[in-house]
Each structure stands twice: as C-alpha cells, then as structure tokens.
Enzyme design. Structure first.
Site, PDB file in Angstrom:
ATOM      1  N   CYS A 171      40.428  15.532  51.909  1.00  0.00           N
ATOM      2  CA  CYS A 171      40.416  14.649  53.083  1.00  0.00           C
ATOM      3  C   CYS A 171      41.542  14.972  54.050  1.00  0.00           C
ATOM      4  CB  CYS A 171      40.491  13.188  52.645  1.00  0.00           C
ATOM      5  SG  CYS A 171      41.748  12.830  51.408  1.00  0.00           S
ATOM      6  N   LYS A 202      44.094   5.008  52.751  1.00  0.00           N
ATOM      7  CA  LYS A 202      45.227   4.199  53.220  1.00  0.00           C
ATOM      8  C   LYS A 202      45.888   4.801  54.445  1.00  0.00           C
ATOM      9  CE  LYS A 202      44.123   1.871  49.738  1.00  0.00           C
ATOM     10  NZ  LYS A 202      43.116   2.839  49.317  1.00  0.00           N
ATOM     11  N   GLU A 260      42.989   0.334  42.497  1.00  0.00           N
ATOM     12  CA  GLU A 260      41.532   0.319  42.504  1.00  0.00           C
ATOM     13  C   GLU A 260      41.015   0.581  41.092  1.00  0.00           C
ATOM     14  OE1 GLU A 260      40.143   3.128  45.374  1.00  0.00           O
ATOM     15  OE2 GLU A 260      40.535   1.795  47.064  1.00  0.00           O
ATOM     16  N   SER A 290      37.354   0.495  44.699  1.00  0.00           N
ATOM     17  CA  SER A 290      37.065   1.603  45.597  1.00  0.00           C
ATOM     18  C   SER A 290      35.858   1.264  46.451  1.00  0.00           C
ATOM     19  CB  SER A 290      36.783   2.856  44.767  1.00  0.00           C
ATOM     20  OG  SER A 290      36.156   3.838  45.554  1.00  0.00           O
ATOM     21  N   ASP A 298      43.305   8.467  47.004  1.00  0.00           N
ATOM     22  CA  ASP A 298      42.793   7.647  45.915  1.00  0.00           C
ATOM     23  C   ASP A 298      41.993   8.435  44.883  1.00  0.00           C
ATOM     24  OD1 ASP A 298      43.943   5.707  47.401  1.00  0.00           O
ATOM     25  OD2 ASP A 298      42.197   4.410  47.524  1.00  0.00           O
ATOM     26  N   CYS A 356      42.314   9.716  54.940  1.00  0.00           N
ATOM     27  CA  CYS A 356      42.099   9.129  53.618  1.00  0.00           C
ATOM     28  C   CYS A 356      42.272   7.606  53.663  1.00  0.00           C
ATOM     29  CB  CYS A 356      43.065   9.756  52.614  1.00  0.00           C
ATOM     30  SG  CYS A 356      42.504   9.566  50.906  1.00  0.00           S
ATOM     31  N   CYS A 384      35.787  11.452  51.352  1.00  0.00           N
ATOM     32  CA  CYS A 384      34.591  11.126  50.566  1.00  0.00           C
ATOM     33  C   CYS A 384      33.450  10.693  51.477  1.00  0.00           C
ATOM     34  CB  CYS A 384      34.911  10.039  49.557  1.00  0.00           C
ATOM     35  SG  CYS A 384      36.188  10.503  48.365  1.00  0.00           S
TER      36      CYS A 384
END
Length: 574
Positions: free
Chosen positions: A56, A131, A451, A477, A88, A129, A201
């Site tokens: 990412c 956060k 998560e 998540s 993550d 990503c 993702c």
C-alpha cells in the site's frame, strides 16, 4: 532578496525566507539547490507515507514526484518529506497490531511538526494505508493550511483457480486450512497470487473506505480515490493536485472551510452506502475533533441509519475498488446519493466548487451493476450500524453489509485478549451459538485497540461466520464480515460493562433496533463492579505507555489531545 515579500506577507513561510534576518535560513535553501525565485515562492509540503513495509505504501514516492511537478508548474516550491506507516495487514494477529491505531496519531503529529517547524504554506498529503489516510487528513485539519489529500490507490485483484481473490481470501484460507478444508499446496498457491501489484487492500476495507471518504468530505479531487495504484492516471491526479493547491493558497481556501458538519455527514453517508469499514466510525470523529466539531460515534451511526446500502463491494458483496472505479468511481456513487437526497450538495471541495457542481456532469452508467440507484438499494439501511445498550452505553458498531440475519442471541464466552480467543478458535474450542467476547483490547487497555481479523477470518474459514458472534472493545478490519461488534464502550480497562461479563451471560445483538444488551440487572452489574479490579498494563514505558495515558474513548475517535475546539492560535494564521 525579497522580490515576493508582498505575495508572502500573510503566508507562514515568510518566517523562514523573507527579510535580512532570514539570510542564514536562505543559505540552507541555496545549499539544497533552490534558486532565488524558488525561495520567495510559496512553500508546499508534499508529505507521503512511503516505505517498504507493505504494497500500500510502495507506490507513494512515485506519486509524490508527480505532485511536486504540479506545484512547481503552478508557481510554488514543493518540499517533500515522509512520515511513518504501520500497515495492518503485516501487523495483524500479533503484538504489532497494538501499534496500528497509535500510528494515526504519530502521522498527524509528525506532519504537524514538520510543517510548523519549517513554515510551509500548504500541504499535499499522500497516503495509502488504513491509519495513514485519516492521520494525514487529521493533520490537514489541525494545521488548516490549504491542503489536498491524495490516495495512493488500491491493489489489483489476484487470481486463484480462475476466480478473483484478495488478501481477505488468504486470511479466511487460514481457517479453512485449520479444519482440513484447504491443502498446504493450495494455501501456498493462494498466498503467492492474492496480491499481484502495489496498492492498498482491494476491497471496501478501511483504506478504500477512507479513500472514498476523502472525496466525499471534499479534501480529494473527484475520481482520484478510485484509480488503482499501478495505473499511470494516478500520476495525472497528483500533478493536478499540485497545481490546484496553488489556487487554494491564492483563494485562501482551507480544510476547515471544507470539513464542516455537512461534509462529515456526506462522508458518513458514502461509508454506509458502500458497506465500508466500521473503522470510519473511529476516524470521522477524530477528523471532526481537529476542526473543533463534535461528531461522535452516535452522530456517525445516525447517518448510517438513514442512508441506503447501494454499492455491491467486498467483503460483503461481489466487487473490488478497481471495479467501482471502472464503473464510474466515487462520483457515480455520490451522484445517486445526491439525486435521492442523501448528500448535502452545497458543501465546498478542493476544486473550489461545491459537491453538486462537481457532480453536475456525472452521468448514470446503466451498463454496470457495482452501484445501484439509491432508490433501489441492496438494503434500506446502510452497511454499517451503530449499537447502544446496557452492554455498550458508550456505543458500539457492526457491519451488516452482506449479512443474511440482523439478530443474534447467545451465551458469552469471555477472553481477556485476542490471542486466547484465537487459540480457542484455531482448536475449535467453542460452540455454535456462542458469543465470543474479546476484551481489554480498547484504546487504553490494549493499548492501541487492535483489529481482530485473524480471529474473525478464521471463524469464517471454518464455516462459522453466521453461527457465532464476536464482540470486542477493540476493532475489526474492514475485511471482517459476520456478527462482529467492535468499539464497545466504555472499554474493559476503565471498568465498562464488557469487563464485568462472565461465561454464560446471555447477550443479544439486534442490528435492526441498534441495540446490544446482556440479561443482567443494574443490581447485578453493581455487585460485580465492586469486585472488579483494573488490570495492570504490560506497557510501562515507551510510546504505547504514552498513548495509553493520553487516549480518549472510541466514541469520540480515540483522540489524544483537546482538539480544535480549544485552540487559541491556528498555525495557518502565524
């Protein structure tokens, strides 16, 4: 040496470039190859979360160069810098996940300090990503200098046995493998092919949810959130953002002019309509907090409740971010919401135009089925629902997109931490109908509000997605699906009701009513509270200790400072 002093008279960079007393400062800029003209132009910070931690982030530096070209072409001087990311997908399922949410604060803080320390006049923030997206938008609102957000783009879907797959399939494959439903060879093949490119993702997990938010809230250029990371059109968006931020400087258009209560409601609406990540209910209050606005979990949930679910996106649906982009992008989704009264069209955006003006030329694409018309939704209520009850007086959140049922009742099975629950799931030491409770994973108690994708994906892989429920004071998540309730507050670490649960207590989740209750009387809760003792933390020094001392409740965004409401001096006005 002060040829453009008048132009910079009200800009922060005048403190490092203008007047005889700033000769030492200018000497540093000459040392870096800047010309006299460049030194006296507005300085634009170009911040990216580039690193080699995960796909990412890997394409962000390339995009930063394109943004810098845009700034320079429009008469500004770009100053590139990087900040951290905790990804993550890599942090998931172990102690590293405790660092994820705290990284949002470090990103916002580090961008603030860099801009403050060097007197930058504007900001372009590039993030990829979970956060890093909200962290960058928080910094923009905190500094309140003209700013544009750029998403790094999503990953392309992989292919396994002729069907498209994402990393979600890999997490769920772990559960299948644990019960003998997937071979070692197939698991190996899947993990090698699920993530074929750079990018975040690919489904409507947290990164793509917050990317969608960036357009809906007005901080990103239209269509820029949708293009996958490998597409070269991303560089064109970055170039345009660099040029456009110079117009924002001239027009003195700032993030807090854009991020209003109505804009936050627009952002929450696109989360609900797209079946997005429950993490948005944590990040939108935090962004609002930077602007001095109150917009907590219950405010977010109210918008979720009145917004239809229209985008058929994974993890609950069929499509990924690439498909949404090719069907018409976030503007297509926003257009149908606007047409049917679910968006505020008068909100200002970084284009200098309103939401309605940006969407005026967007035509409905009847040849796609990724997004439905808002009057013909997948469901009348948004894909994410807020909950409240005697088990969650401080609120909780559940994603209902793709769920066949909206109610669940069962006995509690309590675990103090994710690892204990994951071990029980891995060994199938639970029963169908159980409500698995993972506590002491909240912002303070974790610390860091981890998560639980490793656990929820394993349950789903074992075929138990709709047969058990899971509640936690931690997070889930964006890839999580099934009866999974997060953000339960107050958290266990401060003595919230979740800390007082015992095995066998009957818990009822009702997503239609928006309730989360346990069959305990107030008298029983009070009796249990008398014997409850706070758990000592394992973290007695370092950043996680510091975070635990400062962080507030999930309901308000798990923020660590008083916010814009008490601000006496705004950086942009120095």
């Amino acid at each position: 040496m002060d040829a453009k002093t008048n132009y910079k008279a009200k800009l922060p960079s005048r403190h490092v470039t203008e007047g005889p007393e700033r000769a030492p400062h200018r000497s540093y800029y000459y040392a870096m190859g800047l010309t006299r003209e460049q030194i006296h132009q507005p300085f634009v910070g170009v911040a990216s979360c580039w690193n080699e931690a995960a796909p990412c982030n890997i394409a962000l530096m390339r995009q930063a160069q394109a943004a810098k070209k845009g700034v320079a072409a429009a008469g500004g001087t770009p100053r590139e810098f990087c900040t951290i990311t905790v990804t993550d997908g890599i942090a998931m399922g172990h102690e590293g996940m405790k660092s994820s949410l705290p990284s949002r604060e470090v990103i916002a803080d580090s961008v603030e300090l860099t801009v403050r320390g060097h007197g930058y006049d504007a900001l372009i923030g590039i993030a990829g990503c979970d956060k890093s997206l909200p962290g960058m938008m928080m910094a923009m609102c905190r500094l309140n200098v003209p700013a544009i957000f750029i998403y790094g783009g999503s990953i392309l879907p992989g292919t396994f046995k002729g069907r498209p797959v994402t990393v979600q399939d890999v997490f769920e494959a772990v559960g299948k493998h644990s019960v003998g439903e997937m071979s070692d060879s197939d698991l190996d093949t899947l993990e090698r092919n699920a993530c074929p490119s750079a990018g975040a993702c690919g489904a409507q997990f947290t990164a793509n949810t917050m990317a969608t938010v960036s357009e809906a809230i007005g901080l990103a250029l239209p269509y820029s959130a949708g293009a996958p990371a490998p597409y070269e059109i991303r560089d064109a968006f970055c170039m345009t953002a660099g040029e456009q931020v110079m117009d924002l400087i001239k027009g003195r258009v700032r993030p807090r002019d854009i991020v209003t209560r109505k804009a936050l409601e627009n952002a929450a609406a696109v989360v609900a309509a797209s079946g997005g990540s429950t993490n948005a209910a944590l990040h939108l209050p935090a962004i609002a907090h930077e602007c001095g606005l109150k917009f907590d979990l219950f405010d977010v949930a109210e918008v979720f409740k009145r917004t239809p679910y229209v985008a058929d996106l994974k993890p609950g649906g069929r499509y990924v971010a690439k498909d949404l982009f090719e069907a018409g992008g976030v503007p297509l989704l926003m257009r149908t919401l606007l047409d049917h009264g679910f968006l505020h069209g008068d909100c200002l955006t970084v284009t200098g135009r309103s939401v309605a003006e940006n969407l005026k030329r967007v035509k409905w694409n009847k040849d796609q089925d990724v997004v439905r018309p808002a009057d013909q939704p997948l469901s009348a209520t948004g894909g994410v629902v807020g909950l409240k009850g005697n088990l969650a007086p401080g609120g909780a959140i559940v994603k209902v997109a793709g769920m066949a049922e909206s109610k669940f009742t069962g006995p509690a099975r309590c675990f103090d931490g994710e690892e204990a629950c994951f071990e029980a799931v891995k060994k199938k030491k639970y029963k169908e109908g159980d409500v698995l409770v993972i506590r002491y994973e909240g912002p303070k108690g974790g610390p860091g509000m981890r998560e639980m994708l490793a656990t929820t994906a394993a349950l789903y892989g074992q075929g138990m997605g709709g047969k058990v429920a899971l509640i936690t004071d931690g997070r889930f998540s964006g890839a999580t699906r099934g009866f999974c309730v997060g953000h339960v507050g107050p958290e266990a670490a401060v003595g919230g009701p979740i800390a007082l649960l015992r095995d066998g207590d009957i818990i009822t989740l009702d997503a239609e009513k928006g309730s989360l209750d346990v069959n305990l009387s107030k008298a029983e809760f009070d009796a249990r509270a008398k014997t409850w003792k706070a758990r000592p933390s394992d973290f007695t020094s370092g950043y996680l200790w510091k975070y635990a001392q400062q962080v507030g409740p999930a309901r308000d965004g798990a923020v660590t400072h008083p916010g814009g409401a008490v601000e006496k001096a705004c950086y942009a006005d120095i």
